[in-house]
Each structure stands twice: as structure tokens, then as C-alpha cells.
Design an enzyme around this catalytic site. Structure first.
Site, short mmCIF file in Angstrom:
data_model
loop_
_atom_site.label_atom_id
_atom_site.label_comp_id
_atom_site.label_asym_id
_atom_site.label_seq_id
_atom_site.Cartn_x
_atom_site.Cartn_y
_atom_site.Cartn_z
N TYR A 1 2.29 9.45 6.82
CA TYR A 1 3.20 9.44 5.68
C TYR A 1 4.18 10.61 5.73
O TYR A 1 5.33 10.47 5.30
CB TYR A 1 2.42 9.42 4.36
N GLN B 1 10.04 -3.16 -4.04
CA GLN B 1 8.73 -2.92 -3.43
C GLN B 1 8.81 -1.73 -2.48
O GLN B 1 7.80 -1.29 -1.95
CB GLN B 1 8.28 -4.16 -2.64
N HIS C 1 5.64 -0.31 -5.89
CA HIS C 1 4.68 0.20 -4.89
C HIS C 1 4.75 1.72 -4.75
O HIS C 1 4.23 2.27 -3.78
CB HIS C 1 4.92 -0.47 -3.53
N GLU D 1 15.91 -15.09 7.12
CA GLU D 1 14.90 -16.11 7.43
C GLU D 1 14.41 -16.81 6.17
O GLU D 1 14.48 -16.23 5.08
CB GLU D 1 13.69 -15.46 8.13
P1 OAD Z 1 8.40 -7.46 5.01
O1 OAD Z 1 8.48 -6.62 6.23
O2 OAD Z 1 7.17 -8.26 4.80
O3 OAD Z 1 9.63 -8.46 4.94
C1 OAD Z 1 10.93 -8.02 5.20
C2 OAD Z 1 11.86 -9.20 4.96
O4 OAD Z 1 13.19 -8.74 5.11
C3 OAD Z 1 11.68 -10.36 5.94
O5 OAD Z 1 11.62 -11.58 5.20
C4 OAD Z 1 12.94 -10.32 6.81
O6 OAD Z 1 13.37 -11.62 7.21
C5 OAD Z 1 13.93 -9.69 5.84
N1 OAD Z 1 15.02 -8.93 6.48
C6 OAD Z 1 15.02 -8.24 7.64
N2 OAD Z 1 16.21 -7.65 7.85
C7 OAD Z 1 17.00 -7.97 6.79
C8 OAD Z 1 18.34 -7.65 6.40
N3 OAD Z 1 19.13 -6.86 7.13
N4 OAD Z 1 18.81 -8.18 5.24
C9 OAD Z 1 18.03 -8.96 4.46
N5 OAD Z 1 16.76 -9.29 4.78
C10 OAD Z 1 16.24 -8.79 5.91
O7 OAD Z 1 8.67 -6.47 3.78
P2 OAD Z 1 8.32 -6.67 2.23
O8 OAD Z 1 8.49 -8.07 1.82
O9 OAD Z 1 9.06 -5.63 1.50
O10 OAD Z 1 3.51 -2.92 0.57
O11 OAD Z 1 6.78 -6.31 2.23
C11 OAD Z 1 6.09 -6.31 1.02
C12 OAD Z 1 5.06 -5.20 1.03
O12 OAD Z 1 4.23 -5.32 2.17
C13 OAD Z 1 5.63 -3.79 1.16
O13 OAD Z 1 6.10 -3.26 -0.07
C14 OAD Z 1 4.45 -3.01 1.65
C15 OAD Z 1 3.97 -3.99 2.71
O14 OAD Z 1 2.66 -3.89 3.05
C16 OAD Z 1 2.84 -1.78 0.37
O15 OAD Z 1 2.99 -0.81 1.08
C17 OAD Z 1 1.91 -1.81 -0.80
#
Ligand code: OAD
Length: 262
Positions: free
Chosen positions: A67, A101, A129, A229
């Protein structure tokens, strides 16, 4: 694509109350890695070794090492055009609630950059989060600004609480932990009242945050998604904009803000 952007533009322009849910994708163009997908953080690291209360109890030094390096890394990143456009929306349209998040603090910094001499608080997000730049005392629960120079040489050199000398930890929600009930409650309430939920850059697989657009949809509101996506939300979205947040969020909101000024 033009059709979806036009549809989304009309929906946002007509909305009285807007809720925005962002995920790691909104910060991808600022250089912050996402969690899932190719190059995602959870491809090279196992979350249960680093992002759980059990991991911290077992090896706080290892968890802090990870971290502290992420804290230093994100402190060197800057808000991108998507963060800035969302901050402008929240500051100019008071019935907007930003929910993120992300723990990287980039929405906060965008609010401060956009507000300049005005009050930026209206554009601060609900951080469901937590926030990586804050510490939380694992004994007394006191929250304090985190330092960048965390000494992770040994368990003895890790930061301690000024009030009770308990072990400090980063103020982020780990797997298996409950979210702050005030923060997630306010998020759900905003989602219930919203005419439009704009979802940007999240895989929408982590609950309860992923409930936010579902709540808007169930309450009769509309979901708009910005993501390169498809996600589990795509089937309920009235408009899915496929592409990068840094391009599509400003494209959507610049037009919307011009319309609102008319
Ligand atoms: P993810 O890594 O699961 O998803 C990221 C999303 O962003 C994916 O659907 C990609 O397709 C999209 N993406 C990538 N590049 C992009 C761009 N330039 N513009 C728009 N979209 C883009 O991340 P989160 O959904 O935030 O939790 O994950 C949710 C939680 O899982 C996080 O807050 C974290 C993790 O474990 C904790 O730490 C509690």
C-alpha cells in the site's frame, strides 16, 4: 456509436438528479492500473495476500509495503479529462452525486483543480472503498492523513496511532470487510432518487457498489454506461458508450453543460 452518444446526451440533459458511479477504468488514463482484465493488479497479485484483514494480521509489513508503494505511485498521477469533466458537472449541477469505488483520490483532486477559489466540496465523491492517502487506526478507529514516507523495514517501524499507539493501516476497505454504512447508505439513497445513473469504468462485479445502478434502474431511472467492454450492466443500460472515459465523459458532459446553461 453516434446514436448511443446522442441518446445518452438527451437522457443526461433531461435528468434532474444524476448519480455517477466510477471504477478503476476512470483512472486508467491517469496511469493507475485497473484490477481485472489484462495488466490488471489482481492478475499479478492475489488479493487475499494483500487486501484482507487476515493478511494484515499475518504480515502487516508486507501489506504496508504494497500500500505504501501504491500510495506513492498514485500521488504522482494526475486527474484526467474524465475526472475533470465529472467535477465540473458536480460543481455546476448541484443535484449530482459522485460515487467512486476508487481509493486513488483523483476525483478529490479534480474537484480542487476545477473549483479553484470556490468551495470544492460539492464535487467530492462518496468513496465507498475508502481512500489510500488516509490512515485508519486498527485499535481506536481514528482516521488521519497518511504519510508518504512509511518505513516498511520491519513490523516495528510501521506507523502507529498518535492517540493510542495502535497499528495504523491504510483506510481502504478490504475483502471481507463491511463498507461504511453512512457512505454506502448515502450512495443507495442517491441512486434511488436519480433519474440517470452514469456508470464509468467499472466491471460492475463487486457488491454492494455494483448495486448502485441496479437501484436506479429498479426505481425507474436510466443507466448509461461508459466502458470499452461489455459488463453485467450492459443489458440494463439505455445507452452503452464503448470507448475511453477520458474521451467519452467530456464528450457527453460538455454538450450537456452547454444545454443546461441555455
Ligand atoms: P475493474 O478492474 O474490475 O474494472 C475496470 C473496468 O474499467 C473494466 O470494465 C474495463 O473494461 C474498464 N476500463 C478500462 N480502461 C478504461 C478506460 N480508459 N475508460 C473506461 N473504462 C475503462 O475495476 P473496478 O470495477 O473498479 O475493490 O473494481 C471494483 C473493485 O474491485 C475495486 O474498487 C477494488 C477491486 O477489488 C476493493 O479494493 C475493495
Amino acid at each position: 456509436m453516434i446514436g448511443a452518444l446522442e441518446r445518452a446526451h438527451t437522457l443526461v440533459g433531461d435528468a434532474e438528479r444524476i448519480v455517477v458511479l466510477t471504477g478503476a477504468g476512470v483512472s486508467a488514463e491517469s496511469g493507475v492500473p485497473t484490477f481485472r482484465g489484462s495488466g490488471g493488479l489482481w492478475k499479478s497479485r492475489r488479493p487475499e495476500e494483500l487486501a484482507t484483514p487476515g493478511a494484515f494480521a499475518r504480515d502487516p509489513r508486507l501489506v504496508w509495503e504494497w500500500y505504501a508503494s501504491r500510495r506513492t505511485f498514485v500521488s504522482g498521477c494526475v486527474p484526467n479529462d474524465a475526472h475533470l469533466a465529472l467535477a465540473r458537472l458536480a460543481l455546476t449541477h448541484s443535484a449530482t452525486t459522485l460515487i467512486t469505488q476508487n481509493v486513488d483520490g483523483l476525483h478529490h483532486r479534480a474537484a480542487e483543480a476545477v473549483a479553484r477559489d470556490e468551495d470544492p466540496t460539492g464535487a467530492y465523491p462518496l468513496e465507498v472503498h475508502g481512500a489510500i492517502h488516509r490512515d485508519l487506526c486498527s485499535s481506536c478507529g481514528l482516521r488521519t492523513p497518511g504519510r508518504l514516507d512509511v518505513d516498511t523495514t520491519s513490523a516495528e517501524t510501521l506507523p502507529r496511532c498518535d492517540m493510542c499507539a495502535g497499528m495504523l493501516r491504510p483506510d481502504v476497505v478490504w475483502f471481507g470487510e463491511a463498507l461504511d454504512p453512512g457512505v454506502i447508505g448515502a450512495s443507495f439513497e442517491a441512486a434511488r432518487l436519480a433519474d440517470v445513473c452514469l456508470v464509468v469504468g467499472t466491471s460492475a462485479v463487486v457488491y454492494p457498489a455494483a448495486s448502485v445502478p441496479e437501484i436506479t434502474h429498479q426505481a425507474g431511472g436510466t443507466v448509461i454506461e461508459i466502458n470499452p467492454e461489455a459488463t453485467p450492466l450492459t443489458s440494463m443500460a439505455a445507452a452503452s458508450l464503448r470507448g475511453l472515459a477520458g474521451e467519452l465523459v467530456p464528450a457527453l458532459l460538455a454538450e450537456t453543460m452547454i444545454d443546461r446553461k441555455r
